[in-house]
Design a protein around this motif. Sequence first.
Motif, short mmCIF file in Angstrom:
data_model
loop_
_atom_site.label_atom_id
_atom_site.label_comp_id
_atom_site.label_asym_id
_atom_site.label_seq_id
_atom_site.Cartn_x
_atom_site.Cartn_y
_atom_site.Cartn_z
N ARG A 99 24.87 28.82 14.54
CA ARG A 99 23.82 29.08 13.54
C ARG A 99 24.48 29.64 12.28
N ASP A 136 27.09 32.72 12.16
CA ASP A 136 27.93 32.80 13.35
C ASP A 136 29.41 32.70 12.96
N TYR A 187 23.45 27.91 26.88
CA TYR A 187 24.18 28.08 25.63
C TYR A 187 23.37 27.48 24.49
N TYR A 188 23.76 27.82 23.28
CA TYR A 188 23.08 27.31 22.09
C TYR A 188 23.58 25.89 21.79
N TYR A 189 22.64 24.97 21.59
CA TYR A 189 22.98 23.62 21.18
C TYR A 189 21.84 23.12 20.30
N ASP A 190 22.14 22.85 19.04
CA ASP A 190 21.13 22.40 18.08
C ASP A 190 21.15 20.87 18.01
N SER A 246 26.74 23.67 17.50
CA SER A 246 27.04 24.81 18.37
C SER A 246 26.90 26.18 17.74
#
Length: 174
Positions: free
Chosen positions: A119, A122, A71-74, A117
Amino acid sequence: AMSVRPNTPDGLKPKDLMGVPWRLAFALQDAGWFLRADIVWNKPNAMPESVKDRPTRSHEYIFMLTKSEKYYYDKSAVLEANGRNKRTVWDVNTQAFPEAHFATFPPKLVEPCILASTRPGDVVLDPFFGSGTVGLVAAQLGRRYLGIELHGEYVDIALRRLANDEVSVSSAAA
């Protein structure tokens, strides 16, 4: 103090905590979600309680859940001031909102959740939209949002709040 105690739900003893947030997290795990973190929202300025036989509650839980293993996590968007990884205890004061119900989230609590979570561009979903704090923060961070709220008075509050903050909103009647 309450003069009448509600009936105790099956499976619990009188005065047991129900553990609703954890029960929900475990139910979501059972439904296939990945429980990645439990975050403690420490409220340094928590409201006092009239309890005499347990400590006063001054925290709530935030759960980081994902639908897949990847998953996306910045991480860089939420680094702490000293450059270390974000910790799981967040000290964030509660913050009054003049016309909203008592459970209004402070924007400083919502911001790291959205930054970590999503960008820009989104969509952020808030299934308990309330006074619209999540929508407000999402818009300020360049995200779109979808809010679901069952109570018409809260929908009205959120629409006024978001309009006052010059955020484009629309409302659809169900």
